[in-house]
Design a protein around this motif. Sequence first.
Motif, PDB file in Angstrom:
ATOM      1  N   LEU A  79     -15.766 -52.061   7.379  1.00 49.58           N
ATOM      2  CA  LEU A  79     -16.476 -50.873   6.907  1.00 49.58           C
ATOM      3  C   LEU A  79     -16.914 -50.006   8.080  1.00 49.58           C
ATOM      4  CD1 LEU A  79     -18.708 -52.344   4.034  1.00 49.58           C
ATOM      5  CD2 LEU A  79     -16.547 -51.107   3.824  1.00 49.58           C
ATOM      6  N   ASP A  96     -26.675 -52.017   0.672  1.00 51.05           N
ATOM      7  CA  ASP A  96     -25.511 -52.251  -0.177  1.00 51.05           C
ATOM      8  C   ASP A  96     -25.965 -52.314  -1.628  1.00 51.05           C
ATOM      9  OD1 ASP A  96     -25.882 -55.307  -0.968  1.00 51.05           O
ATOM     10  OD2 ASP A  96     -26.218 -55.198   1.196  1.00 51.05           O
ATOM     11  N   LEU A 128     -20.136 -45.089   0.337  1.00 54.59           N
ATOM     12  CA  LEU A 128     -18.786 -45.604   0.108  1.00 54.59           C
ATOM     13  C   LEU A 128     -18.854 -46.481  -1.135  1.00 54.59           C
ATOM     14  CD1 LEU A 128     -17.511 -46.649   3.669  1.00 54.59           C
ATOM     15  CD2 LEU A 128     -17.029 -44.544   2.404  1.00 54.59           C
ATOM     16  N   TRP A 129     -18.138 -46.085  -2.171  1.00 54.52           N
ATOM     17  CA  TRP A 129     -18.139 -46.784  -3.464  1.00 54.52           C
ATOM     18  C   TRP A 129     -16.747 -47.379  -3.643  1.00 54.52           C
ATOM     19  CZ3 TRP A 129     -15.691 -46.334  -8.251  1.00 54.52           C
ATOM     20  CH2 TRP A 129     -16.360 -46.869  -9.361  1.00 54.52           C
ATOM     21  N   ILE A 130     -16.653 -48.704  -3.540  1.00 55.99           N
ATOM     22  CA  ILE A 130     -15.353 -49.376  -3.433  1.00 55.99           C
ATOM     23  C   ILE A 130     -15.012 -50.063  -4.754  1.00 55.99           C
ATOM     24  CG2 ILE A 130     -14.006 -51.044  -2.117  1.00 55.99           C
ATOM     25  CD1 ILE A 130     -16.246 -50.722   0.095  1.00 55.99           C
ATOM     26  N   SER A 140     -13.488 -43.273 -10.811  1.00 55.70           N
ATOM     27  CA  SER A 140     -14.859 -43.312 -10.315  1.00 55.70           C
ATOM     28  C   SER A 140     -15.845 -42.948 -11.419  1.00 55.70           C
ATOM     29  CB  SER A 140     -15.005 -42.317  -9.159  1.00 55.70           C
ATOM     30  OG  SER A 140     -14.924 -40.983  -9.656  1.00 55.70           O
ATOM     31  N   ASP A 263      -9.739 -49.161  -2.859  1.00 53.90           N
ATOM     32  CA  ASP A 263     -10.031 -47.795  -2.419  1.00 53.90           C
ATOM     33  C   ASP A 263     -11.542 -47.563  -2.400  1.00 53.90           C
ATOM     34  OD1 ASP A 263      -7.332 -47.343  -2.360  1.00 53.90           O
ATOM     35  OD2 ASP A 263      -7.274 -46.011  -4.107  1.00 53.90           O
ATOM     36  N   ALA A 264     -11.967 -46.668  -1.518  1.00 55.09           N
ATOM     37  CA  ALA A 264     -13.385 -46.306  -1.438  1.00 55.09           C
ATOM     38  C   ALA A 264     -13.544 -44.818  -1.715  1.00 55.09           C
ATOM     39  CB  ALA A 264     -13.953 -46.643  -0.067  1.00 55.09           C
ATOM     40  N   ALA A 288     -17.663 -52.376  -8.959  1.00 52.05           N
ATOM     41  CA  ALA A 288     -17.564 -51.739  -7.644  1.00 52.05           C
ATOM     42  C   ALA A 288     -18.711 -52.229  -6.773  1.00 52.05           C
ATOM     43  CB  ALA A 288     -17.609 -50.218  -7.764  1.00 52.05           C
ATOM     44  N   GLY A 290     -20.869 -50.956  -3.201  1.00 50.34           N
ATOM     45  CA  GLY A 290     -21.066 -49.752  -2.403  1.00 50.34           C
ATOM     46  C   GLY A 290     -22.012 -49.974  -1.246  1.00 50.34           C
TER      47      GLY A 290
END
Length: 364
Positions: A79, A96, A128-130, A140, A263-264, A288, A290
């Motif tokens: 990250l 997080d 960052l939202w993964i 998303s 993906d983020a 997800a 983040g």
Amino acid sequence: MRPSAGYPRILEGLLDAADVEYLKGFFDLQVKTEWEKNEALAASRNQPKPRRSLEYYTLLRHLHSEPRDHSLERVVSKLYAAIEKQLGSGFVIVHDFWSWRTPENVPAEFIHHDPDFWVAGRHDGFNLWILLDHADMSHSFDILVEEKNPKLYEIVGDKAGRLLPERDPKKSQSCPGLLFWDPLSRWPLLYERPWTRTLAMVLGVGFNKFWEKSQQGVLQLKRLLPTWAFRCFMFFAGWCFRLTPLPPGLELRMDRFKMKEGDALVLRQYELHTTDQDQLQSHQFRLAVGVKVLRQAPITQYCYTGPASRTRRSYPCLRWGLGELLPDFYRATKLDFKPYPSTFLTRALFAATAEVALGDAETR
């Protein structure tokens, strides 16, 4: 142009398949299992089923536990490397969080900013939202992007807020909704010292209750008064409640983005957003993880209305000093996650703050 306007929207393949599988297993073991324990305990006491709300700092707590988890250390290193390469240097991860979307669970039901972005002197942060896993939800959450909502962002400017949309179609054209400006302040410094923490909790409950009840009162007034009279009232008194009505005819245009696992999505600091409100089928879900990322700068104020701040203030090792640089907790050598000692009073005050859902006043 805003400092974060040029950030990429999607960091493709930020995490590989092994990282994704590790984090899915972590969620099942460390988060979902805890939810299920709390639900079983509530059922045994004939209490309502607790809400599966957003969880914060679970990765950080595990990162500083023994024995060291090298898989998590590898993820955190990835990250930071991606942040520096694609978004710039000088950033630190602040916290997080987990996002779990099902037909029964909506992590954030209202349109909002994350007020924790505004605690430091630089305003170019991002989430960052993964995406880790899903069933027919390869997208998303919803974002009000500035390009499609320029008039809204002229009003918002560089402040943190939450949006209360008008749900009555008869009034939505004349007054589409209200903006509540998050009350960031310096007095929550009292939370950061053991000997003033209880006083801060008392003040926090009082202020949060005031904002919640004032929102409910203003929304009730909005329902009762004709729009012209309500706007007149807000012109003179809206500042008391930190509320601003949106101009007539303003349309809110939401966007969501297609993603693959690993993906983020990059959510820019100034972007209002909300969990997608679609009616889901029984099999659908989305998981997800983040991280919130801020430029390392001196702390200028504190948020006392958000759940992430509420969690952080439970641990002495996560103290923030006014005027000091944001700590880099995720690259610290060792943190002791022993919580503050609790008493009956502090437990009651902590529970009271959990009951307040600022920005969601109409549902209470």
